[in-house]
Write an enzyme that holds these catalytic residues in place. Sequence first.
Site, PDB file in Angstrom:
ATOM      1  N   VAL A   1       0.863  -1.169   0.000  1.00 48.68           N
ATOM      2  CA  VAL A   1       0.000   0.000   0.000  1.00 48.68           C
ATOM      3  C   VAL A   1       0.905   1.226   0.000  1.00 48.68           C
ATOM      4  CG1 VAL A   1      -1.966  -1.108   1.115  1.00 48.68           C
ATOM      5  CG2 VAL A   1      -0.192  -0.053   2.535  1.00 48.68           C
ATOM      6  N   ALA A   2       0.322   2.403  -0.185  1.00 46.04           N
ATOM      7  CA  ALA A   2       1.158   3.595  -0.337  1.00 46.04           C
ATOM      8  C   ALA A   2       2.136   3.744   0.819  1.00 46.04           C
ATOM      9  CB  ALA A   2       0.274   4.840  -0.459  1.00 46.04           C
ATOM     10  N   GLU A   3       1.676   3.589   2.047  1.00 38.83           N
ATOM     11  CA  GLU A   3       2.578   3.617   3.194  1.00 38.83           C
ATOM     12  C   GLU A   3       2.174   2.592   4.235  1.00 38.83           C
ATOM     13  OE1 GLU A   3       3.861   7.104   1.220  1.00 38.83           O
ATOM     14  OE2 GLU A   3       1.823   6.767   1.955  1.00 38.83           O
ATOM     15  N   THR A   4       3.193   2.020   4.871  1.00 38.04           N
ATOM     16  CA  THR A   4       3.004   1.235   6.082  1.00 38.04           C
ATOM     17  C   THR A   4       3.653   2.012   7.218  1.00 38.04           C
ATOM     18  OG1 THR A   4       3.023  -0.869   4.888  1.00 38.04           O
ATOM     19  CG2 THR A   4       3.482  -0.944   7.242  1.00 38.04           C
TER      20      THR A   4
END
Length: 226
Positions: free
Chosen positions: A40-43
Amino acid sequence: MTLRMWQVDAFAGKPLEGNPAAIVPLERWLMQAIAAENNVAETAFFVKTGAGAYDLRWFAPEREVDLCGHATLASAWILFNKIEPALNQVRFMTRSGELVVTRGSDGNVMSLPSAPSETFAPPPGFSEALGKSLNAPSPSELHISAKGGAGAKALIAVWNTPDQIKALKPEADLKDVAMRIGAGSVLATAAGGGAPYDMVSRFFAPYYGVPEDPVTGSAHCALTPF
């Protein structure tokens, strides 16, 4: 080792909307491989350092980022609702300084650091190459911002109409074009075209393994003052 992980939809009132962030509480740091697998875009990863205080770091699929708004709100939501429900405020220490999230009656509230920008004079052929990489005409203006306040440069590219922003279609070479000037991301924007919107924007960060982010809090650190 077993880790707990939540996927939280930020900027949303119900599941399967907004911008998803993966949230992983840790007792010690181990991150990039998990972020790549989550894709996903950020973890976001956080470690408790005191009462209501946490160190927080964010990882895109390919590298660590300096600032991420939606994953910070998502981390606070997990703390308020799953881990420390007695908290009304949480302080995160990050690569962009301290970020504070407070419970509000209509949702959680957070301030982000302002990131000023300056006009950018591109090298010959750059504007045309950027437009081509987005299947668009050349932008009418270019500006550079240290978006996260911690050295991560972002290119602000301005087009004339909301329809032009909506029609952008990034090509595989967008990463290479942006990195010609050391920009890790492209903030494409235009005036909103009338009420109720002051502006429209889209965010592309292929350098970080994020072809396009659905809604990007940190981008508005630069777009709002711009």
